[in-house]
Design an enzyme around this catalytic site. Sequence first.
Site, short mmCIF file in Angstrom:
data_model
loop_
_atom_site.label_atom_id
_atom_site.label_comp_id
_atom_site.label_asym_id
_atom_site.label_seq_id
_atom_site.Cartn_x
_atom_site.Cartn_y
_atom_site.Cartn_z
N LYS A 53 0.84 -1.20 0.00
CA LYS A 53 0.00 0.00 0.00
C LYS A 53 0.87 1.26 0.00
O LYS A 53 0.63 2.21 -0.75
CB LYS A 53 -0.94 0.00 1.22
CG LYS A 53 -2.08 -1.01 1.07
CD LYS A 53 -2.85 -1.24 2.36
CE LYS A 53 -3.88 -2.34 2.16
NZ LYS A 53 -4.61 -2.74 3.37
N GLN A 97 -4.61 -1.23 9.61
CA GLN A 97 -4.60 -2.58 9.03
C GLN A 97 -5.25 -3.58 9.98
O GLN A 97 -4.95 -3.60 11.18
CB GLN A 97 -3.15 -2.98 8.70
CG GLN A 97 -3.02 -4.29 7.95
CD GLN A 97 -3.58 -4.25 6.54
OE1 GLN A 97 -3.69 -3.19 5.92
NE2 GLN A 97 -3.94 -5.40 6.00
N ASP A 120 -10.83 3.34 3.82
CA ASP A 120 -11.17 1.92 3.76
C ASP A 120 -12.68 1.73 3.57
O ASP A 120 -13.13 0.67 3.14
CB ASP A 120 -10.80 1.23 5.09
CG ASP A 120 -9.57 0.33 4.97
OD1 ASP A 120 -9.28 -0.12 3.85
OD2 ASP A 120 -8.93 0.08 6.01
N1 GUN Z 1 -6.82 -6.46 6.14
C1 GUN Z 1 -7.04 -7.17 5.02
N2 GUN Z 1 -7.58 -6.38 4.06
C2 GUN Z 1 -7.70 -5.15 4.60
C3 GUN Z 1 -8.16 -3.91 4.10
O1 GUN Z 1 -8.61 -3.78 2.95
N3 GUN Z 1 -8.10 -2.87 4.96
C4 GUN Z 1 -7.64 -2.99 6.21
N4 GUN Z 1 -7.63 -1.92 6.98
N5 GUN Z 1 -7.20 -4.13 6.71
C5 GUN Z 1 -7.23 -5.20 5.90
#
Ligand code: GUN
Length: 283
Positions: A53, A97, A120
């Site tokens: 990311k 996350q 998100d």
């Molecule tokens: N863990 C797995 N996928 C995601 C996501 O798209 N966002 C977040 N914040 N955590 C994750």
Amino acid sequence: MTAQLIDGNQLSKQLRTEVATRAQALKAKGITPGLAVVLVGDNPASQVYVRNKVKACEDSGLHSVLEKYEATLSEIDLLARVEALNNDPAIHGILVQLPLPDHIDAQKVIEAISPAKDVDGFHIASAGALMTGMPGFWPCTPYGCMKMLESIGYDLKGKHAVVIGRSNIVGKPMALMLLQKDATVTICHSRTLDLKAQTLQADVIVAAVGKRDVLTADMVKPGAVVLDVGMNRNDEGKLCGDVDFAGVKEVAGYITPVPGGVGPMTITMLLVNTLEAAERAAI
Ligand code: GUN
């Protein structure tokens, strides 16, 4: 019939070029779109995801900050960090996350993120906005699926879409997005009695369960569009989705591969949401 591939890498490249151009335009006004990624603990998969990311941000000219904390970080301290990021004008998007360590209430942390920075799309305000058709941030994975359908010029009006999976992150928001485009939507899940009877009716199938071979060729209407959100490992340890790709590609009209399908689109839509957050803040 052999299905046409919907290439998530290629579509991502195109969309990320647009993001970079829009980011440049904002920078010319003195605003650099910024994303904060918060990682608590040392979950190996999460470490890879957050690295990807942050790298994607850098590649598209977005500012990003990665905050890493020990698994022992308290909930109060994490909430304080989120509050500081809410008030940081250089940060337009905040991503904590998941999963978080067991002693932290993930929903409480998500609700602490300002909805204006909830890139998100997990905050209940974002979920409510999606449900009511109001402006807000859409969760990145289903949003990416919608972009994939758009990329093939697919008109969802009146079509039957079957979503397999009912998570808050993918299944439920996916169903609402398809509904918003006038599809007739069925949500299937682990307790669905006859999944095949449902999927055989579908013009569009989104598989988002997290289990291999949930969808096989005998369950797919010829010509259907199949989007595979799954990320699993097969017996050889290779990445695979929820769909039996080899079989289903002989029946479907369009199909997304794993890897190289929905996966790269999730990060791309995170960039799009972050840019959008910065553009909204600039008005
Ligand atoms: N863990 C797995 N996928 C995601 C996501 O798209 N966002 C977040 N914040 N955590 C994750």
